[in-house]
Design an enzyme around this catalytic site. Structure first.
Site, mmCIF file in Angstrom:
data_model
loop_
_atom_site.group_PDB
_atom_site.id
_atom_site.type_symbol
_atom_site.label_atom_id
_atom_site.label_comp_id
_atom_site.label_asym_id
_atom_site.label_seq_id
_atom_site.Cartn_x
_atom_site.Cartn_y
_atom_site.Cartn_z
ATOM 1 N N ASP A 279 0.112 -23.620 14.405
ATOM 2 C CA ASP A 279 -0.449 -23.308 13.035
ATOM 3 C C ASP A 279 -1.165 -22.210 12.908
ATOM 4 O OD1 ASP A 279 0.027 -23.993 10.410
ATOM 5 O OD2 ASP A 279 -1.698 -25.435 10.380
ATOM 6 N N LEU A 312 -9.656 -27.004 6.422
ATOM 7 C CA LEU A 312 -9.149 -26.152 7.577
ATOM 8 C C LEU A 312 -7.844 -25.406 6.977
ATOM 9 C CD1 LEU A 312 -9.413 -28.542 10.435
ATOM 10 C CD2 LEU A 312 -10.597 -26.502 10.415
#
Length: 384
Positions: A279, A312
């Site tokens: 990611d 995040l």
């Protein structure tokens, strides 16, 4: 005079410890002929001319969920950005990846897909292959947007997806969506043969997630993140993933997105269904500072990328670092390597990846004692 063709080049021979047949074995010789592995021999002295490989030779990594790196993002929509990100991740052992988009307008997503598809058609040495497209959104639950732009989220639109599929051409396509979004279940049922649908950024109950699986969904995006936590009376999407017999799940193994205890527990519970992903966003491999993830501002520091509210925002992870995290969580290397190679390769339909065996692609990584990628080969050529 008759011109005779030059003699065929001898296969390149690599020798050392290697992950073969589910185990890390000693005295392994791997013969590379062109872009493929021609033969593998175990338990024999190195043949004349063999090149010694220090550390452990493993199948190259496959990343199903990566947004960018080295300052570039696939949503930049340019061939240059795609190549920059692919070259960066190749140096960390990733030999193939699914270029991942963000929730945005139809044209912006289409441009990103088209740029990635163009690079896939013309691969260059030293770059991870574009082996697929991962459409992360825009059919997501705004309550679980995470670092996706809430303004870009919308109901499912088959015509829009068909346009992106046309831009992707023959590339495999994953798509993350929330099954509770209007039209999502119908979209899954209509396109499950062409798209690998993944459940994520969702507040779906276990029952709704199971219904999506019955319609044809087969994957879960960054399990635990952007979805409700597991509860013993409300198992939710996480519970549906754990109970599924076949669906694969992603784990962002940076030790921040998911606690190492749960990373190891998931790998033990789902040994053939966990795919490690990065990611990674554009700040991976870059110094601390201010960056952008799509339309959102991100601050990078202390080993993490976060929005202003602390959420995040992707990660700074590389695949070799993900492997290190899993080993430090208590798993043996032999159990971790398939999670970074064979399982994600299976999701993308890469039959020649994820193993060191005759006929497999010569896409390999050598991991040193610290499990850092020290050498990488793509199509039989070492990455500089």
């Amino acid at each position: 005079m008759t011109a005779f063709p030059p003699p065929p080049a001898r296969p390149r021979l690599l020798h050392g410890r290697a992950f073969v047949g589910g185990e890390v074995r000693e005295q392994v010789t791997v013969a590379i002929d062109g872009g493929a592995i021609a033969a593998v021999r175990v338990g024999e002295a190195p043949p004349v001319g063999a090149e010694r490989v220090e550390g452990v030779l493993a199948p190259g990594f496959v990343d199903l969920h990566v947004h960018g790196g080295a300052g570039a993002d696939f949503m930049d929509g340019t061939v240059e950005a795609v190549r920059t990100a692919c070259a960066f991740h190749a140096r960390h052992g990733t030999v193939a990846l699914a270029a991942t988009t963000l929730s945005a307008g139809r044209a912006a997503v289409g441009a990103a897909v088209a740029a990635a598809a163009a690079v896939a058609r013309e691969p260059r040495p030293g770059e991870a292959h574009i082996a697929g497209i991962h459409l992360e959104g825009p059919y997501l639950n705004p309550a679980k947007a995470g670092a996706q732009d809430p303004a870009a989220l919308r109901a499912a639109d088959r015509e829009e997806v068909e346009e992106w599929l046309a831009a992707a051409g023959p590339l495999p396509v994953l798509m993350t969506l929330a099954p509770e979004v209007p039209g999502a279940l119908e979209l899954i049922e209509a396109l499950a043969g062409r798209v690998t649908f993944s459940l994520g950024h969702t507040e779906a109950s276990a029952e709704l997630a199971a219904a999506a699986l019955r319609r044809g969904a087969r994957h879960f995006t960054h399990l635990w993140n952007a979805m409700p936590p597991l509860h013993h009376r409300r198992p939710g999407t996480v519970g549906a993933a754990l109970a599924s017999e076949a669906a694969t799940v992603e784990l962002i193994a940076d030790g921040l997105h998911v606690h190492p205890l749960l990373l190891a527990a998931c790998a033990r519970l789902l040994p053939d269904r966990v795919a490690l992903v990065t990611d990674a966003m554009r700040a991976a491999g870059m110094p601390p500072g201010a960056y952008r993830l799509g339309s959102l501002e991100v601050e990078v520091g202390a080993g993490a990328a976060r929005l202003a509210d602390g959420t995040l925002a992707g990660s700074l992870l590389t695949m070799d670092a993900a492997v290190r995290t899993m080993v430090r969580a208590g798993l043996p290397l032999a159990r971790v390597l398939p999670l970074a190679s064979a399982v994600p390769a299976r999701v993308l339909g890469l039959s020649t990846h994820g193993r060191i065996a005759a006929g497999a692609a010569a896409d390999l990584v050598a991991l040193d004692e610290e499990l850092t990628a020290s050498r990488v080969w793509i199509a039989g050529e070492q990455v500089a």
